[in-house]
Design a protein around this motif. Sequence first.
Motif: not given
Length: 272
Positions: A178-193
Amino acid sequence: MSSSSSSISPPPSYSPRSIDHMLSGACAGIIAGGATHPLDVIRLRQQLRAGWQWRYPGLCAALMKEAIFSAGRIGFYQMCTGGDQRRSFARGDSAIRFAAGGAAGVVGTVLSHPLELMKVVKVASPSNPSYIRIFRNLFRQQDLFRALLPAVQRSVVFSAAQLGSYDVCKRKVRAMDPELDYRYAVLLSAWLAGIASTILSTPLDVAKTRLIVSDFRGTYDCLRCIAQYEGVRYLWKGATATWLRLGPYTLVQMLVWEASLESIRRQRTSSV
């Protein structure tokens, strides 16, 4: 997590509207499509088995297509799923996200298909005809929606994989940290997508491209002929170029989408 730890950390008081997502989606599509257009041209030429050329035609049609496609697709997707990308959702809603992504792909494809045709014809033609000539020929032959069915079939798979897996992956990533920077969550999720959408949609993308410029009886006939006469591996012809395009395309599109929503949120909340 403090508000200073991420540049994408909007206040929760404003939930974006459908028009906000449409405008953000159009902006994201134009930027992502323009940045990856050379790779898209390489992909098309590989799928058409055309020769290499140091030209990247079809940019204007590609940008207009991306604006309409992304605005219609993302706007419809958010209408189906509740609007705010940050809102959490229950486990059972994952199937709804994938179904909504597939339906959104149909909407975006139907709206933008004539421009996709013009782009492919521009890339495939060695004479490099003008857009006016291409449109006139397609209109005269009543071919503005040629190969629409395979394009819709491909887009259903692509959009379900891209939008659905992006939302689901982002939820999983944020749940794990939950403490992960939101930008990193977006980057990782977009890469997997991007990986998921490339693997699943490439055979249908090859069929769609071939059907635009060749005569087959349908998607199944096209895929069967490619597998029989060229080899099964050719169903993923251009997959490397597709991934090299869809990886950056998805990353840029999702980042611009989220950043545009952030800007809209700030403007809306500051005006209240």
